[in-house]
Write a protein that holds these residues in place. Structure first.
Motif, PDB file in Angstrom:
ATOM      1  N   ASN A   1      39.724  30.007  45.763  1.00 63.41           N
ATOM      2  CA  ASN A   1      39.716  30.446  44.861  1.00 63.41           C
ATOM      3  C   ASN A   1      41.421  31.772  45.063  1.00 63.41           C
ATOM      4  N   ALA A   2      41.819  32.312  44.355  1.00 62.91           N
ATOM      5  CA  ALA A   2      43.036  33.194  44.390  1.00 62.91           C
ATOM      6  C   ALA A   2      42.204  34.794  45.234  1.00 62.91           C
ATOM      7  N   THR A   3      40.803  34.891  44.752  1.00 67.31           N
ATOM      8  CA  THR A   3      40.673  36.045  46.040  1.00 67.31           C
ATOM      9  C   THR A   3      40.493  36.124  46.949  1.00 67.31           C
TER      10      THR A   3
ATOM     11  N   THR B   1      44.852  45.030  35.900  1.00 66.34           N
ATOM     12  CA  THR B   1      44.237  43.676  36.246  1.00 66.34           C
ATOM     13  C   THR B   1      42.742  43.857  36.788  1.00 66.34           C
TER      14      THR B   1
ATOM     15  N   ASP C   1      50.993  39.084  42.893  1.00 72.47           N
ATOM     16  CA  ASP C   1      49.661  38.490  42.427  1.00 72.47           C
ATOM     17  C   ASP C   1      49.845  38.259  41.713  1.00 72.47           C
TER      18      ASP C   1
ATOM     19  N   SER D   1      48.716  35.555  39.840  1.00 68.91           N
ATOM     20  CA  SER D   1      47.608  34.774  39.254  1.00 68.91           C
ATOM     21  C   SER D   1      47.943  34.159  37.944  1.00 68.91           C
ATOM     22  N   HIS D   2      48.448  34.773  37.288  1.00 68.11           N
ATOM     23  CA  HIS D   2      49.137  34.228  35.760  1.00 68.11           C
ATOM     24  C   HIS D   2      50.365  33.669  35.537  1.00 68.11           C
TER      25      HIS D   2
ATOM     26  N   SER E   1      46.518  31.461  40.874  1.00 67.17           N
ATOM     27  CA  SER E   1      44.524  31.352  40.859  1.00 67.17           C
ATOM     28  C   SER E   1      44.728  30.364  40.041  1.00 67.17           C
TER      29      SER E   1
ATOM     30  N   LYS F   1      43.322  30.223  34.076  1.00 66.60           N
ATOM     31  CA  LYS F   1      44.981  29.540  34.283  1.00 66.60           C
ATOM     32  C   LYS F   1      45.757  28.600  34.207  1.00 66.60           C
TER      33      LYS F   1
ATOM     34  N   GLY G   1      40.352  27.515  42.165  1.00 70.10           N
ATOM     35  CA  GLY G   1      41.155  26.695  43.408  1.00 70.10           C
ATOM     36  C   GLY G   1      42.034  28.301  43.266  1.00 70.10           C
TER      37      GLY G   1
ATOM     38  N   TYR H   1      43.379  44.525  30.464  1.00 66.87           N
ATOM     39  CA  TYR H   1      41.998  44.980  31.802  1.00 66.87           C
ATOM     40  C   TYR H   1      41.491  46.127  30.956  1.00 66.87           C
TER      41      TYR H   1
HETATM   42  C1  LIG Z   1      42.229  35.129  37.673  1.00 67.33           C
HETATM   43  C2  LIG Z   1      42.614  36.195  38.366  1.00 67.33           C
HETATM   44  C3  LIG Z   1      42.655  36.859  40.173  1.00 67.33           C
HETATM   45  C4  LIG Z   1      41.193  35.899  40.626  1.00 67.33           C
HETATM   46  O1  LIG Z   1      41.632  34.983  40.588  1.00 67.33           O
HETATM   47  P1  LIG Z   1      40.043  33.798  41.400  1.00 67.33           P
HETATM   48  O2  LIG Z   1      40.800  32.229  41.837  1.00 67.33           O
HETATM   49  O3  LIG Z   1      39.638  33.177  39.706  1.00 67.33           O
HETATM   50  O4  LIG Z   1      39.960  34.082  42.168  1.00 67.33           O
HETATM   51  C5  LIG Z   1      43.245  37.513  40.468  1.00 67.33           C
HETATM   52  N1  LIG Z   1      44.291  38.640  39.785  1.00 67.33           N
HETATM   53  C6  LIG Z   1      44.372  38.278  38.798  1.00 67.33           C
HETATM   54  C7  LIG Z   1      45.621  39.068  38.165  1.00 67.33           C
HETATM   55  C8  LIG Z   1      43.854  37.485  37.674  1.00 67.33           C
HETATM   56  O5  LIG Z   1      43.831  36.846  36.560  1.00 67.33           O
END
Ligand SMILES: *Cc1c(COP(=O)(O)O)cnc(C)c1O
Length: 382
Positions: free
Chosen positions: A53-55, A79, A157, A159-160, A183, A188, A195, A325
């Motif tokens: 995952n992205a975390t 965020t 980051d 993720s988006h 992410s 997403k 993932g 957020y």
């Molecule tokens: C969704 C998200 C994450 C975490 O992503 P995961 O894959 O759910 O761990 C981190 N940062 C931002 C900005 C996100 O939107």
């Protein structure tokens, strides 16, 4: 209920997953490196490391850049909590830079001001993590110039933001940053169930992240070592994790990559339609960074002081709006660390007025019209 975001899966995605289930490898097979090559090739980065995952990607990105206990990371309050938590996992401290009220991304002016102050106190950050909020790329040339001047590392980051561009360069090319993180959570832009992926142009950083993703175990053995031990030998050289992505997930990712451009086209088309119909309404939409093409992960509006009324009205009409957020520094856990309301006023003001409208590739024109009509009633727009 129309949700604010959802996955887009078709038969070819399902077939790709089933093919892995019928193959020899459910994990550590060929699908993960294939997915990594697809994403790094698409973005124009030299290396990619797929993770669970992205975390996890943010965590190993911080470690690979040498973040240690006592270190310092800056990100934005606007965020998801994971962008800040990754610093705390490493025993480092975290602080925030307020957002620009127009783009809703990290304010370059606020960053520069905070860096000057930090330099005077000898408290400069080791890593800064800008977030491409809602898919809108941050002003990376400006942030990259500050990274050079003040000597900090940069993790985007994103993720988006898979598919987003700045001056016709894809986010993920890491032109101004050390690492970019994506992410693949189902809300997403493209999904692997769970993932994430970390992209970089540094072979060394890539190797460190590969080690950290799999227990810190290396199979990179010299012939001397092999001679002295045997074919079964492996060595743990660092304290890593099991953050691997499975081949089941990666096969879904490869199949989704085939449709990424159609996902982006549809999201951009929906965003344009929202912009057109909402022009003249008593609300604000997200501003553009110069030269940016957003991936349109979220469509956020600022409706003003009556946000709760509008939110409740939309929910009651079957429109699953959300809010992105809650400023991270106002979370109870972060208050315990000493953060207080009022510290990052732009992020707090934006949060108090914000609503995320539904946007995803399978949202139909008719559903979007229903969202707009529900919003019209909720906001008393004639
Ligand atoms: C969704 C998200 C994450 C975490 O992503 P995961 O894959 O759910 O761990 C981190 N940062 C931002 C900005 C996100 O939107």
């Amino acid at each position: 209920m129309i949700p604010y975001g959802r996955q887009d899966l078709v038969q070819s995605d399902i077939d790709a997953v089933v093919a892995v289930l019928e193959s020899d490898f459910l994990t550590q097979g060929p699908a993960v490196p294939l997915f990594e090559r697809r994403v790094s090739g698409y973005c124009g980065a030299s290396h990619a490391v797929a993770v669970c995952n992205a975390t996890a990607a943010l965590h190993i990105a911080c470690l690979a850049l040498g973040l240690k206990p006592g270190g310092l990371v800056w990100t934005v309050p606007n965020t998801f909590v994971a962008s800040a938590n990754c610093a705390l996992y490493c025993g480092a401290r975290v602080d925030f830079v307020d957002i620009d009220p127009d783009t809703l991304n990290m304010s370059v002016a606020a960053l520069e001001e905070k860096l000057e102050l930090a330099k005077a106190c000898g408290n400069l950050p080791n890593i800064v993590i800008p977030v491409h909020f809602a898919g809108m790329p941050c002003d990376m040339p400006a942030i990259g110039a500050l990274a050079k001047r003040y000597g900090f590392a940069l993790i985007e980051d994103a993720s988006h933001a898979i598919g987003a561009e700045l001056d016709d360069v894809k986010v993920g090319a890491c032109t101004y940053s050390d690492i970019t993180v994506f992410s693949f959570h189902p809300v997403k832009i493209l999904t692997t169930g769970e993932g994430g992926m970390a992209l970089t142009n540094s072979a060394e950083i890539c190797q460190r992240m590969q080690l950290l993703r799999s227990h810190g175990i290396s199979r990179d053995l010299s012939s001397v070592e092999l001679e002295a031990t045997g074919g079964w030998y492996y060595k743990q050289v660092d304290l890593g994790f099991n953050y691997r992505m499975t081949d089941i997930q990666a096969a879904l990712g490869v199949s989704q990559m085939d449709r990424l451009n159609s996902f982006l086209n549809r999201r951009r088309c929906l965003a344009e339609r929202y912009q057109e119909v909402l022009a003249g309404w008593p609300l604000k939409v997200q501003g553009f960074t110069d030269g940016a093409n957003s991936s349109r992960h979220l469509f956020v509006i600022r409706v003003g002081a009556n946000r709760k009324v509008v939110y409740d009205h939309l929910r009651a009409s079957g429109v699953g709006v959300n809010v992105h957020y809650i400023p991270v520094h106002t979370q109870p856990y972060y208050r315990e660390l000493g953060f207080k309301s009022g510290m990052f006023p732009e992020a707090e003001r934006y949060y108090s007025e914000a609503i995320s409208l539904p946007i995803y590739s399978t949202l139909s024109d008719e559903q979007q019209d229903f969202v707009v009509e529900s919003l019209r009633l909720a906001m008393n727009v004639s």
